[in-house]
Design a protein around this motif. Structure first.
Motif, short mmCIF file in Angstrom:
data_model
loop_
_atom_site.label_atom_id
_atom_site.label_comp_id
_atom_site.label_asym_id
_atom_site.label_seq_id
_atom_site.Cartn_x
_atom_site.Cartn_y
_atom_site.Cartn_z
N CYS A 54 0.88 -1.16 0.00
CA CYS A 54 0.00 0.00 0.00
C CYS A 54 0.92 1.21 0.00
O CYS A 54 1.72 1.38 0.92
CB CYS A 54 -0.91 -0.02 1.22
SG CYS A 54 -2.23 1.22 1.17
N ARG A 55 0.83 2.00 -1.04
CA ARG A 55 1.69 3.17 -1.10
C ARG A 55 0.92 4.36 -1.65
O ARG A 55 0.05 4.20 -2.51
CB ARG A 55 2.95 2.90 -1.91
CG ARG A 55 2.73 2.69 -3.38
CD ARG A 55 4.05 2.49 -4.12
NE ARG A 55 3.80 2.46 -5.55
CZ ARG A 55 3.79 3.54 -6.33
NH1 ARG A 55 4.03 4.71 -5.83
NH2 ARG A 55 3.53 3.43 -7.62
N PRO A 56 1.25 5.53 -1.13
CA PRO A 56 0.58 6.74 -1.64
C PRO A 56 1.05 7.07 -3.05
O PRO A 56 2.18 6.78 -3.43
CB PRO A 56 1.01 7.82 -0.64
CG PRO A 56 2.25 7.31 0.00
CD PRO A 56 2.21 5.82 -0.08
N THR A 57 0.15 7.66 -3.82
CA THR A 57 0.46 8.16 -5.15
C THR A 57 -0.09 9.57 -5.28
O THR A 57 -0.88 10.02 -4.45
CB THR A 57 -0.17 7.26 -6.25
OG1 THR A 57 -1.58 7.26 -6.11
CG2 THR A 57 0.36 5.83 -6.18
N ASP A 58 0.33 10.28 -6.29
CA ASP A 58 -0.19 11.62 -6.59
C ASP A 58 -0.16 12.53 -5.36
O ASP A 58 -1.18 13.13 -4.99
CB ASP A 58 -1.61 11.49 -7.16
CG ASP A 58 -2.10 12.76 -7.84
OD1 ASP A 58 -1.25 13.59 -8.25
OD2 ASP A 58 -3.33 12.93 -7.96
N ASP A 59 0.99 12.57 -4.70
CA ASP A 59 1.18 13.42 -3.52
C ASP A 59 0.15 13.15 -2.43
O ASP A 59 -0.36 14.08 -1.79
CB ASP A 59 1.17 14.90 -3.90
CG ASP A 59 2.36 15.30 -4.75
OD1 ASP A 59 3.47 14.76 -4.50
OD2 ASP A 59 2.19 16.12 -5.66
#
Length: 159
Positions: A54-59
């Motif tokens: 699970c990783r953040p994208t688009d800031d």
């Protein structure tokens, strides 16, 4: 192969053709649970065993999620209300038969802890909906196990 899904808003949590709702009380505060859900995204695999990445994208406006078995989601966060609600919709997925999906986590104070409610709102082809209904108990167990593990993790961090 990933496919684009129908874009839905928060109202889909109430109007989806298939809604699975699970709830559990934990001892952690709403603020602590919210931080784990919305801010510590990379730690989800530590407490939600079905999640392998699970990783953040688009800031931070989106997420990439991978599940055991190879299912992948590319998501947009649609609600980030500290200590109250965290919700995201799936924009793309390789899940067969899925047409739309929104997940909402509602947090309500409960005594000294939090009532965590997870709504899994979906639309898909008939075989997808049928399989999801059959899998309801398994999703419920996964939710209970995940929230229990999260509560233990938060308690250990505060000890």
């Amino acid at each position: 192969m990933a496919r684009r899904l129908r874009s839905v808003g928060l109202e889909f949590a109430e109007s989806a053709p298939l809604r699975l709702v699970f709830a559990r009380e934990v001892s952690a505060s709403p603020e602590a649970v919210y931080r784990a859900l919305a801010d510590d995204i990379a730690d989800w695999p530590e407490w939600f065993t079905a999640v392998t990445l699970c990783r953040p994208t688009d800031d931070g406006k989106g997420r990439e999620v991978r599940l055991k078995g190879g299912t992948r989601f590319w998501e947009t966060v649609v609600a980030a209300d500290p200590a109250q609600r965290y919700a995201y919709r799936v924009d793309e997925s390789n899940a067969p038969g899925l047409r739309a999906l929104l997940e909402e986590w509602r947090l309500t104070p409960a005594g000294t802890g939090t009532r965590v409610q997870w709504t899994f709102a979906a639309d898909g082809a008939a075989p997808f909906r049928f399989a999801l209904k059959l899998g309801r108990a398994g999703l419920g167990r996964a939710f209970r196990d995940a929230v229990t593990a999260l509560d233990r993790r938060l308690a250990a961090a505060n000890a």
